[in-house]
Scaffold this active site. Structure first.
Site, PDB file in Angstrom:
ATOM      1  N   CYS A 215       0.870  -1.190   0.000  1.00 56.25           N
ATOM      2  CA  CYS A 215       0.000   0.000   0.000  1.00 56.25           C
ATOM      3  C   CYS A 215       0.902   1.234   0.000  1.00 56.25           C
ATOM      4  O   CYS A 215       0.945   2.000   0.957  1.00 56.25           O
ATOM      5  CB  CYS A 215      -0.941  -0.007   1.194  1.00 56.25           C
ATOM      6  SG  CYS A 215      -1.940  -1.503   1.251  1.00 56.25           S
ATOM      7  N   GLY A 219       4.206   7.212  -1.749  1.00 61.78           N
ATOM      8  CA  GLY A 219       5.584   6.749  -1.706  1.00 61.78           C
ATOM      9  C   GLY A 219       6.499   7.377  -0.685  1.00 61.78           C
ATOM     10  O   GLY A 219       7.708   7.171  -0.746  1.00 61.78           O
ATOM     11  N   LYS A 221       6.953   6.532   2.353  1.00 62.55           N
ATOM     12  CA  LYS A 221       7.646   5.492   3.123  1.00 62.55           C
ATOM     13  C   LYS A 221       8.549   4.669   2.210  1.00 62.55           C
ATOM     14  O   LYS A 221       9.632   4.249   2.619  1.00 62.55           O
ATOM     15  CB  LYS A 221       6.633   4.631   3.874  1.00 62.55           C
ATOM     16  CG  LYS A 221       5.834   5.479   4.868  1.00 62.55           C
ATOM     17  CD  LYS A 221       4.769   4.723   5.600  1.00 62.55           C
ATOM     18  CE  LYS A 221       3.896   5.679   6.407  1.00 62.55           C
ATOM     19  NZ  LYS A 221       3.040   6.558   5.582  1.00 62.55           N
ATOM     20  N   ASP A 262      -3.006  -5.942  -6.139  1.00 62.17           N
ATOM     21  CA  ASP A 262      -3.716  -5.986  -4.855  1.00 62.17           C
ATOM     22  C   ASP A 262      -2.832  -6.769  -3.884  1.00 62.17           C
ATOM     23  O   ASP A 262      -2.542  -7.945  -4.124  1.00 62.17           O
ATOM     24  CB  ASP A 262      -5.071  -6.684  -5.067  1.00 62.17           C
ATOM     25  CG  ASP A 262      -5.866  -6.748  -3.782  1.00 62.17           C
ATOM     26  OD1 ASP A 262      -5.267  -6.706  -2.687  1.00 62.17           O
ATOM     27  OD2 ASP A 262      -7.098  -6.851  -3.874  1.00 62.17           O
ATOM     28  N   ASP A 279       1.337  -0.071   5.357  1.00 66.43           N
ATOM     29  CA  ASP A 279       0.712   1.217   5.717  1.00 66.43           C
ATOM     30  C   ASP A 279      -0.713   1.137   5.151  1.00 66.43           C
ATOM     31  O   ASP A 279      -0.972   1.573   4.040  1.00 66.43           O
ATOM     32  CB  ASP A 279       1.516   2.350   5.075  1.00 66.43           C
ATOM     33  CG  ASP A 279       1.021   3.720   5.492  1.00 66.43           C
ATOM     34  OD1 ASP A 279       0.370   3.828   6.540  1.00 66.43           O
ATOM     35  OD2 ASP A 279       1.277   4.688   4.752  1.00 66.43           O
ATOM     36  N   CYS A 332      -3.093   5.628   9.665  1.00 69.63           N
ATOM     37  CA  CYS A 332      -3.163   7.037  10.092  1.00 69.63           C
ATOM     38  C   CYS A 332      -4.568   7.305  10.634  1.00 69.63           C
ATOM     39  O   CYS A 332      -5.261   8.197  10.178  1.00 69.63           O
ATOM     40  CB  CYS A 332      -2.816   7.983   8.950  1.00 69.63           C
ATOM     41  SG  CYS A 332      -3.838   7.791   7.493  1.00 69.63           S
TER      42      CYS A 332
HETATM   43  C1  LIG Z   1      -2.406   5.147   3.473  1.00 65.42           C
HETATM   44  S1  LIG Z   1      -2.125   5.158   1.761  1.00 65.42           S
HETATM   45  C2  LIG Z   1      -0.426   4.765   1.690  1.00 65.42           C
HETATM   46  C3  LIG Z   1       0.537   5.892   1.888  1.00 65.42           C
HETATM   47  C4  LIG Z   1       1.959   5.489   1.551  1.00 65.42           C
HETATM   48  N1  LIG Z   1       2.384   4.303   2.253  1.00 65.42           N
HETATM   49  C5  LIG Z   1       2.967   6.583   1.790  1.00 65.42           C
HETATM   50  O1  LIG Z   1       3.693   6.551   2.786  1.00 65.42           O
HETATM   51  O2  LIG Z   1       3.062   7.506   0.962  1.00 65.42           O
HETATM   52  C6  LIG Z   1      -2.862   3.657   1.275  1.00 65.42           C
HETATM   53  C7  LIG Z   1      -2.586   3.223  -0.163  1.00 65.42           C
HETATM   54  O3  LIG Z   1      -2.953   1.848  -0.259  1.00 65.42           O
HETATM   55  C8  LIG Z   1      -3.489   1.597  -1.533  1.00 65.42           C
HETATM   56  N2  LIG Z   1      -4.244   0.341  -1.384  1.00 65.42           N
HETATM   57  C9  LIG Z   1      -5.437   0.157  -0.777  1.00 65.42           C
HETATM   58  N3  LIG Z   1      -5.768  -1.154  -0.766  1.00 65.42           N
HETATM   59  C10 LIG Z   1      -4.750  -1.812  -1.379  1.00 65.42           C
HETATM   60  C11 LIG Z   1      -4.495  -3.185  -1.667  1.00 65.42           C
HETATM   61  N4  LIG Z   1      -5.361  -4.139  -1.317  1.00 65.42           N
HETATM   62  N5  LIG Z   1      -3.352  -3.498  -2.293  1.00 65.42           N
HETATM   63  C12 LIG Z   1      -2.454  -2.534  -2.661  1.00 65.42           C
HETATM   64  N6  LIG Z   1      -2.642  -1.223  -2.406  1.00 65.42           N
HETATM   65  C13 LIG Z   1      -3.767  -0.865  -1.776  1.00 65.42           C
HETATM   66  C14 LIG Z   1      -4.303   2.832  -1.823  1.00 65.42           C
HETATM   67  O4  LIG Z   1      -4.517   2.978  -3.217  1.00 65.42           O
HETATM   68  C15 LIG Z   1      -3.400   3.924  -1.240  1.00 65.42           C
HETATM   69  O5  LIG Z   1      -2.516   4.410  -2.228  1.00 65.42           O
END
Ligand SMILES: C[S@@+](CC[C@H](N)C(=O)[O-])C[C@H]1O[C@@H](n2cnc3c(N)ncnc32)[C@H](O)[C@@H]1O
Length: 400
Positions: A215, A219, A221, A262, A279, A332
């Site tokens: 997730c 970016g 992290k 996913d 995250d 968060c």
């Molecule tokens: C909280 S944000 C992440 C922020 C990121 N880690 C950062 O530090 O910049 C959550 C992200 O998870 C993605 N997401 C949600 N469900 C997901 C899944 N099942 N698999 C992959 N990515 C997913 C969303 O599209 C979103 O971009």
């Protein structure tokens, strides 16, 4: 607000678009209304004999926000609100806002602003999770716009004027434009709230290690993990957000493999990682200072499906670890179901707790819980401008 649409998206969708200056003025007014809608309604209440149509109420709130919170001159604030309501309501809006202007900011004094400006479901959930003093402090912190926080690239020099926080984040006052700071184009830093910088630090990735960042977009992290020298695979489901992640990494001249997938179904071609950062998507109730629309976008019924998605992602993250590998889980959110409750999820998956030690969170020792998780809140470091509310927990896979 009425259509539950994020503020940025609503501003982007305005027909014909807005010039940058108008967009930033519109954002400022809308954000003030979102932060203080309950208080503004309480000020307007005595001047309204019956409930006005929704569009008129919004114009009144905007006018009152400009008069009481943003220091707009009365003729401009009243004139602006009158101009956007249907003609039959112009007289009412003019009369009410003139009375609000007469009362001035003193009209907000004596109100229970914390309660008025917090939806009841959030108030009761935070009361239950964090206690009566904390819920007031959290709500009070939401009145203030968040500062601009930066994480520096390794070896980069600090842009002048920033305050270095004990955890290493460099902080600039709210309203600072990041693109105007020297070093932005060269990738010397990236925007990342002080609390958002902690999960990747607590994972402690090192050169030569393989790390999966689940997730990952936009970016922040991923950049920290890549900057630490690890080989990083960033997994992101949303193609547009994955593209933004690639752009951000390229500005920062950092590299990571990006897997558009996913994370619950991704098997990494059978690879097992030294460390995994998850995250997880959440209600984002820890980011209300930065995103005052969150209380209008999220409802209590959104929490259980998100908590279930987080549990599924945690199970997927555990499957990707080599024996003895490290896992950091973060959200968060200020909701216990999206944080503390996942200690039970992790235990049921056979993950072992790897408690955070207070010295790993300099200046935030009080945020380390007896169970060894990190619970940050917007009212922590209030005198320095606060921080996002995060829950962070670290685990190890058995064996190794
Ligand atoms: C909280 S944000 C992440 C922020 C990121 N880690 C950062 O530090 O910049 C959550 C992200 O998870 C993605 N997401 C949600 N469900 C997901 C899944 N099942 N698999 C992959 N990515 C997913 C969303 O599209 C979103 O971009």
């Amino acid at each position: 607000m009425d259509r539950r649409r994020p503020l940025e998206e609503a501003l982007d969708a305005l027909p014909g678009g807005l010039a940058a200056r108008d967009r930033s003025a519109a954002h400022r007014i809308a954000a003030a209304v979102l932060r203080r809608a309950g208080s503004l309604d309480a000020v307007l209440e005595p001047y309204l004999r019956r409930e006005p149509p929704e569009a008129v109420r919004h114009a009144l709130r905007m006018g009152a926000a400009e008069l009481l919170l943003l220091g707009t001159p009365p003729h401009a604030a009243v004139g602006g609100a009158v101009a956007v309501v249907p003609r039959p309501f112009a007289g009412l809006v003019n009369a009410v806002l003139r009375r609000v202007a007469g009362a001035g900011p003193a009209a907000l004094e004596g109100l229970d602003a914390e309660r008025l400006d917090t939806p009841p479901w959030l108030w009761s959930s935070w009361h239950a999770a964090h206690g009566p003093a904390a819920v007031r402090a959290i709500a009070a912190a939401h009145r203030t716009e968040a500062p601009l926080d930066l994480t520096l690239a390794p070896g980069a020099s600090r842009p002048e004027g920033g305050e270095v926080l004990p955890t290493g984040t460099v902080r600039f006052p709210a309203g600072t434009r990041v693109t105007e700071l020297p070093g932005f184009a060269e990738g010397a830093f990236w925007v990342q709230d002080a609390a958002a910088a902690l999960p990747a630090r607590l994972l402690g990735a090192r050169g030569g290690e393989s790390v999966a960042d689940l997730c990952a977009a936009p970016g922040g992290k991923t950049a920290q993990l890549a900057a630490a020298g690890a080989r990083v695979v960033a997994v992101e489901r949303d193609p547009k957000r994955a593209a933004r992640l690639r752009e951000n990494l390229s500005r920062l001249r950092l590299s990571a493999e990006v897997a558009e997938a996913d994370a619950t179904a991704w098997d990494a071609g059978g690879e097992r990682f030294d460390a995994v950062l998850l995250d997880a998507p959440c209600t984002a109730t820890g980011t209300i200072r930065r995103h005052p629309d969150v209380p209008f976008l999220k409802q209590a019924r959104d929490v259980p499906p998100l908590a279930a998605a987080q549990a599924a992602l945690l199970a997927a993250a555990a499957r990707l670890l080599r024996p003895g590998g490290r896992l950091v889980f973060a959200t968060c959110s200020l909701q216990a179901e999206e944080g503390e409750a996942h200690l039970g999820t992790a235990a049921a998956l056979g993950l072992l707790p790897d408690p955070v030690r207070p010295e790993e969170a300099p200046g935030l020792e009080a945020a380390v819980t007896p169970a060894g998780s990190l619970r940050t809140r917007p009212d922590l470091w209030a005198e320095r401008g606060g921080m996002d509310g995060f829950f962070v927990a670290r685990f190890r896979a058995p064996g190794g």
